[in-house]
Enzyme design. Structure first.
Site, PDB file in Angstrom:
ATOM      1  N   LEU A   1       0.833  -1.198   0.000  1.00 14.22           N
ATOM      2  CA  LEU A   1       0.000   0.000   0.000  1.00 14.22           C
ATOM      3  C   LEU A   1       0.874   1.256   0.000  1.00 14.22           C
ATOM      4  O   LEU A   1       0.750   2.106  -0.875  1.00 14.22           O
ATOM      5  CB  LEU A   1      -0.929  -0.005   1.211  1.00 14.22           C
TER       6      LEU A   1
ATOM      7  N   GLU B   1       3.791   4.088  -0.341  1.00 13.17           N
ATOM      8  CA  GLU B   1       4.714   4.487  -1.393  1.00 13.17           C
ATOM      9  C   GLU B   1       5.677   5.533  -0.833  1.00 13.17           C
ATOM     10  O   GLU B   1       5.427   6.085   0.258  1.00 13.17           O
ATOM     11  CB  GLU B   1       3.953   5.054  -2.599  1.00 13.17           C
ATOM     12  N   PRO B   2       6.766   5.829  -1.541  1.00 15.38           N
ATOM     13  CA  PRO B   2       7.697   6.838  -1.023  1.00 15.38           C
ATOM     14  C   PRO B   2       7.039   8.169  -0.695  1.00 15.38           C
ATOM     15  O   PRO B   2       7.439   8.848   0.257  1.00 15.38           O
ATOM     16  CB  PRO B   2       8.716   6.972  -2.168  1.00 15.38           C
TER      17      PRO B   2
ATOM     18  N   ALA C   1       3.526   8.452  -0.383  1.00 11.36           N
ATOM     19  CA  ALA C   1       2.156   8.177   0.058  1.00 11.36           C
ATOM     20  C   ALA C   1       2.209   7.182   1.207  1.00 11.36           C
ATOM     21  O   ALA C   1       2.088   5.982   1.009  1.00 11.36           O
ATOM     22  CB  ALA C   1       1.304   7.625  -1.088  1.00 11.36           C
ATOM     23  N   GLY C   2       2.430   7.729   2.418  1.00 13.76           N
ATOM     24  CA  GLY C   2       2.475   6.888   3.612  1.00 13.76           C
ATOM     25  C   GLY C   2       1.175   6.999   4.374  1.00 13.76           C
ATOM     26  O   GLY C   2       0.209   6.290   4.115  1.00 13.76           O
TER      27      GLY C   2
ATOM     28  N   THR D   1       7.170  -5.031   4.127  1.00 15.98           N
ATOM     29  CA  THR D   1       7.656  -6.193   4.864  1.00 15.98           C
ATOM     30  C   THR D   1       7.616  -7.412   3.960  1.00 15.98           C
ATOM     31  O   THR D   1       6.607  -7.653   3.290  1.00 15.98           O
ATOM     32  CB  THR D   1       6.789  -6.436   6.105  1.00 15.98           C
TER      33      THR D   1
ATOM     34  N   GLY E   1      20.061  -1.902  34.222  1.00 17.51           N
ATOM     35  CA  GLY E   1      21.241  -1.064  34.366  1.00 17.51           C
ATOM     36  C   GLY E   1      22.171  -1.190  33.178  1.00 17.51           C
ATOM     37  O   GLY E   1      21.754  -1.272  32.027  1.00 17.51           O
TER      38      GLY E   1
ATOM     39  N   GLU F   1       1.761   0.098   9.862  1.00 16.42           N
ATOM     40  CA  GLU F   1       0.308  -0.047   9.672  1.00 16.42           C
ATOM     41  C   GLU F   1      -0.486   1.112  10.259  1.00 16.42           C
ATOM     42  O   GLU F   1      -1.507   0.933  10.931  1.00 16.42           O
ATOM     43  CB  GLU F   1      -0.168  -1.400  10.203  1.00 16.42           C
TER      44      GLU F   1
ATOM     45  N   THR G   1       0.806   5.112  11.676  1.00 14.15           N
ATOM     46  CA  THR G   1       1.516   5.618  12.846  1.00 14.15           C
ATOM     47  C   THR G   1       0.519   5.851  13.981  1.00 14.15           C
ATOM     48  O   THR G   1      -0.689   5.942  13.768  1.00 14.15           O
ATOM     49  CB  THR G   1       2.219   6.943  12.528  1.00 14.15           C
TER      50      THR G   1
END
Length: 390
Positions: free
Chosen positions: A133, A135-136, A138-139, A166, A346, A370, A372
């Site tokens: 779904l 794109e560079p 279109a997130g 993924t 620690g 999926e 933000t």
């Protein structure tokens, strides 16, 4: 490297069959996944054989119809399996959720003929899916995607590129959203594209701070021909298909987050019992006891939230708001809990010799994928205020 086994977790399971299933999954994860998880993640090794084993065991098809090779399990059960897998290794838990997401369009929107032809191999044939779904450019604004499918006789020709995929480059099939009409969400359609289609290629995997064993890559479509028989749903229905899949997928991410958080708590509890300072176990100190009490409370709350949403889904009731809430709460909680686990251990927590630093790095991814967590707040507020609210 110290690795502490998980403590028993109280589960809400509807049947004895489901309880047996989860016991089987826990035994499988402790035998096949957890022992090498840290080493494999550090080396960036993708566990393809593990996914074949999950497929053979029926664990990649749990929420789907047995008529097509599924497991007939409710989401309430499926998500708890995902949680167990993620607790052992997030690459496996998230990969299972993504595969389930990639099968959703065929299972829910495919024709009867498409389901009969495609689903058996997708669900139980050792195949692995990916979901295309983003794109560079279109997130979060997925409706502005530009990858285009153009009709050519009985085929569609797909041109463009997808990002943050993924299983990009290793998947056997891709559920692809592409523009077939004008601008906006109504011009998008869904397609099922084989992983070996001519013209389909993937870039080098992204170099990520966590989940290094799970390849995330751009996928390119250079004149990829897809038969119209592989179009899913109606022309222009793709965006609604994508949103329906994401509603369920967000529950998978929530379950993964609870699994990662539970693993961090398990490590913390074991360390509190083992580590001694001032002549006694550090678990005797109230400040550290309060930390694990808060961690456990957030985990229980997150698990209850995703299970509530799952039961709504299983009952056929609207669950979009609850799914967004579960994704938001569980992933934010996982980030807090894993960060606290590093602090609790620690100096050791900051080293690669203990697994909590890996869990913290992995948890960060879940606040982003999926949708933000800022987008989840948009979804929740819009549902509360109504579609006309601005």
């Amino acid at each position: 490297m110290p690795e502490y086994g998980p403590r028993p977790v109280e589960r809400s399971l509807p049947t004895a069959e489901a309880r047996d299933l989860l016991a089987l999954v826990r035994e499988l994860t402790q035998r096949e996944i957890a022992p090498t998880a840290a080493e494999d993640e550090e080396a960036g090794r993708f566990p393809r054989e593990t996914f074949r084993l999950l497929s053979e065991s029926g664990l990649l098809s749990l929420p789907y119809d047995s008529e097509y090779g599924g497991g007939d399990q409710p989401y309430e059960v499926y998500l708890q399996v995902v949680e167990e897998l993620a607790a052992a290794r997030l690459t496996v838990g998230l990969g299972t959720s993504v595969h389930t997401l990639a099968c959703h369009a065929v299972a829910e929107f495919g024709s009867k003929e498409q389901r009969a032809e495609l689903l058996p191999a997708m669900l139980g044939g050792g195949l692995l899916g990916a979901y295309c779904l983003s794109e560079p450019a279109a997130g979060s604004d997925a409706a502005s995607l530009t990858t285009r499918a153009t009709r050519d006789g009985d085929d569609w020709v797909v041109e463009g590129g997808k990002a943050w995929i993924t299983h990009g480059g290793i998947a056997d099939f891709y559920t692809v959203l592409a523009r077939t009409g004008g601008p906006g969400p109504r011009g998008i359609s869904a397609f099922l594209v084989p992983g070996d289609a001519p013209g389909l290629s993937a870039a080098e995997p992204e170099r990520k701070m966590g989940m290094r064993g799970s390849p995330t890559a751009q996928v390119h479509f250079d004149g990829v021909r897809v038969p119209d028989a592989r179009r899913l749903g109606d022309e222009g229905q793709g965006f609604s298909i994508a949103l329906a899949a994401l509603q369920s997928g967000r529950l998978g991410i929530a379950a993964c987050a609870v699994g990662v958080a539970q693993a961090a708590l398990d490590q913390s509890l074991a360390y509190l019992a083992e580590r001694h300072q001032f002549g006694r176990p550090i678990g005797d100190f109230q400040g550290l006891r309060f930390m694990v009490a808060d961690m456990a409370t957030q985990i229980e709350a997150g698990r209850a939230l995703y299970l509530t949403a799952a039961r709504l889904r299983d009952a056929g009731q609207p669950f979009a708001r609850q799914a967004a809430m579960a994704k938001l709460f569980c992933t934010d909680a996982a980030m807090r809990i894993t960060t606290d686990a590093v602090q609790l251990l620690g100096g050791y927590g900051y080293t690669l010799d203990f697994p909590v630093e890996r869990l913290m790095r992995d948890a960060k991814c879940l606040q982003i994928v999926e949708g933000t967590n800022q987008i989840q707040r948009v979804v929740i507020a819009r549902d509360l205020l109504g579609p006309e609210a601005r």
